[in-house]
Design a protein around this motif. Sequence first.
Motif, PDB file in Angstrom:
ATOM      1  N   ASP A 116      73.532  66.883  67.009  1.00 33.24           N
ATOM      2  CA  ASP A 116      73.084  68.237  67.332  1.00 33.24           C
ATOM      3  C   ASP A 116      71.953  68.703  66.424  1.00 33.24           C
ATOM      4  N   VAL A 117      72.062  68.384  65.141  1.00 32.72           N
ATOM      5  CA  VAL A 117      71.019  68.795  64.202  1.00 32.72           C
ATOM      6  C   VAL A 117      69.720  68.053  64.481  1.00 32.72           C
ATOM      7  N   LEU A 118      69.817  66.754  64.713  1.00 38.14           N
ATOM      8  CA  LEU A 118      68.615  65.934  64.873  1.00 38.14           C
ATOM      9  C   LEU A 118      67.994  66.008  66.259  1.00 38.14           C
ATOM     10  N   ALA A 119      68.761  66.402  67.259  1.00 38.08           N
ATOM     11  CA  ALA A 119      68.265  66.409  68.641  1.00 38.08           C
ATOM     12  C   ALA A 119      67.093  67.360  68.858  1.00 38.08           C
ATOM     13  N   GLN A 120      66.889  68.308  67.957  1.00 40.59           N
ATOM     14  CA  GLN A 120      65.763  69.240  68.098  1.00 40.59           C
ATOM     15  C   GLN A 120      64.416  68.579  67.817  1.00 40.59           C
ATOM     16  N   PHE A 121      64.444  67.380  67.238  1.00 44.81           N
ATOM     17  CA  PHE A 121      63.211  66.679  66.880  1.00 44.81           C
ATOM     18  C   PHE A 121      62.880  65.630  67.938  1.00 44.81           C
ATOM     19  N   THR A 122      61.623  65.569  68.313  1.00 46.28           N
ATOM     20  CA  THR A 122      61.215  64.673  69.395  1.00 46.28           C
ATOM     21  C   THR A 122      61.376  63.192  69.052  1.00 46.28           C
ATOM     22  N   ASP A 123      61.379  62.859  67.768  1.00 48.43           N
ATOM     23  CA  ASP A 123      61.429  61.449  67.366  1.00 48.43           C
ATOM     24  C   ASP A 123      62.717  61.057  66.641  1.00 48.43           C
ATOM     25  N   TYR A 124      63.782  61.835  66.809  1.00 46.67           N
ATOM     26  CA  TYR A 124      64.988  61.554  66.031  1.00 46.67           C
ATOM     27  C   TYR A 124      65.581  60.173  66.329  1.00 46.67           C
ATOM     28  N   VAL A 125      65.350  59.648  67.512  1.00 47.50           N
ATOM     29  CA  VAL A 125      65.904  58.333  67.845  1.00 47.50           C
ATOM     30  C   VAL A 125      65.219  57.209  67.068  1.00 47.50           C
ATOM     31  N   ALA A 141      71.178  71.855  55.534  1.00 48.82           N
ATOM     32  CA  ALA A 141      71.279  72.558  54.246  1.00 48.82           C
ATOM     33  C   ALA A 141      69.949  73.188  53.818  1.00 48.82           C
ATOM     34  N   ASP A 142      68.944  73.142  54.669  1.00 44.54           N
ATOM     35  CA  ASP A 142      67.615  73.689  54.383  1.00 44.54           C
ATOM     36  C   ASP A 142      66.937  73.011  53.193  1.00 44.54           C
ATOM     37  N   ILE A 143      67.290  71.768  52.969  1.00 47.75           N
ATOM     38  CA  ILE A 143      66.594  70.980  51.956  1.00 47.75           C
ATOM     39  C   ILE A 143      65.282  70.474  52.548  1.00 47.75           C
ATOM     40  N   LEU A 144      65.328  70.156  53.829  1.00 51.61           N
ATOM     41  CA  LEU A 144      64.120  69.835  54.595  1.00 51.61           C
ATOM     42  C   LEU A 144      63.847  70.978  55.558  1.00 51.61           C
ATOM     43  N   ASP A 145      62.592  71.282  55.754  1.00 52.03           N
ATOM     44  CA  ASP A 145      62.169  72.350  56.667  1.00 52.03           C
ATOM     45  C   ASP A 145      62.230  71.841  58.100  1.00 52.03           C
ATOM     46  N   ASP A 146      62.987  72.527  58.937  1.00 56.30           N
ATOM     47  CA  ASP A 146      63.149  72.080  60.321  1.00 56.30           C
ATOM     48  C   ASP A 146      62.149  72.709  61.291  1.00 56.30           C
ATOM     49  N   ILE A 151      60.473  64.354  62.780  1.00 59.06           N
ATOM     50  CA  ILE A 151      61.033  63.947  61.490  1.00 59.06           C
ATOM     51  C   ILE A 151      60.087  62.979  60.790  1.00 59.06           C
ATOM     52  N   ARG A 152      59.467  62.091  61.551  1.00 61.13           N
ATOM     53  CA  ARG A 152      58.635  60.997  61.029  1.00 61.13           C
ATOM     54  C   ARG A 152      59.418  60.203  59.983  1.00 61.13           C
ATOM     55  N   PRO A 153      60.580  59.677  60.360  1.00 64.68           N
ATOM     56  CA  PRO A 153      61.492  59.065  59.389  1.00 64.68           C
ATOM     57  C   PRO A 153      60.939  57.867  58.636  1.00 64.68           C
ATOM     58  N   LYS A 154      60.066  57.106  59.259  1.00 63.63           N
ATOM     59  CA  LYS A 154      59.563  55.886  58.620  1.00 63.63           C
ATOM     60  C   LYS A 154      58.234  56.089  57.909  1.00 63.63           C
ATOM     61  N   ALA A 155      57.715  57.304  57.951  1.00 62.34           N
ATOM     62  CA  ALA A 155      56.469  57.614  57.257  1.00 62.34           C
ATOM     63  C   ALA A 155      56.738  57.778  55.762  1.00 62.34           C
ATOM     64  N   ALA A 156      55.750  57.447  54.974  1.00 56.07           N
ATOM     65  CA  ALA A 156      55.863  57.649  53.525  1.00 56.07           C
ATOM     66  C   ALA A 156      55.939  59.143  53.243  1.00 56.07           C
TER      67      ALA A 156
END
Length: 176
Positions: A116-125, A141-146, A151-156
């Motif tokens: 549910d948290v990650l589904a708002q991002f187009t690239d969460y998969v 927890a608002d540690i990352l800005d949503d 998400i760009r998970p694999k980006a530096a």
Amino acid sequence: NRPAIEALAARGIINGMGDGTFGPDKTMTRAQFAAIVVRGLGLPQQAVTVFDDVTAKDWYAPYVGTAYTYGIVNGRSADTFDPNGTITRQEAALMVARAAKLCGMDTELSSLAVRDVLAQFTDYVTAADWARAGLAFCYQADILDDSALEIRPKAAILRCEIAQMLCNLLGTAQLL
């Protein structure tokens, strides 16, 4: 991210590039990340040598050993840490979530909550399975800005982003 950078720098948690600059748009290595998390949490340094590519004479050895001992970091393999490798956004989120747990924060999320948290991002998969719970915790927890669409998970991850994440974590945990 200037207030976060200045707050961490004033406390000796994060430092510059050695030439009088911070380099907010530069990337961060895995060793540098281990060092700032250990300093940020005020963990007593552990002289543990677990990885073949981290020797006792390396400046980052006590930080990597401490972060490993406390379960904040893992190696890229059983005997390789890759201290000079660039840390990705998903790696940073997982490590910050592990640090949050050390701070007494409840980091556990059900698989439905993670989705549910990650589904708002187009690239969460595109996020690795092992990183999704950490990413979801950091967003929840608002540690990352949503506010971003990705998400760009694999980006530096950038130094300014790491500073903001750590500042947010320490603020939430009431350690800053």
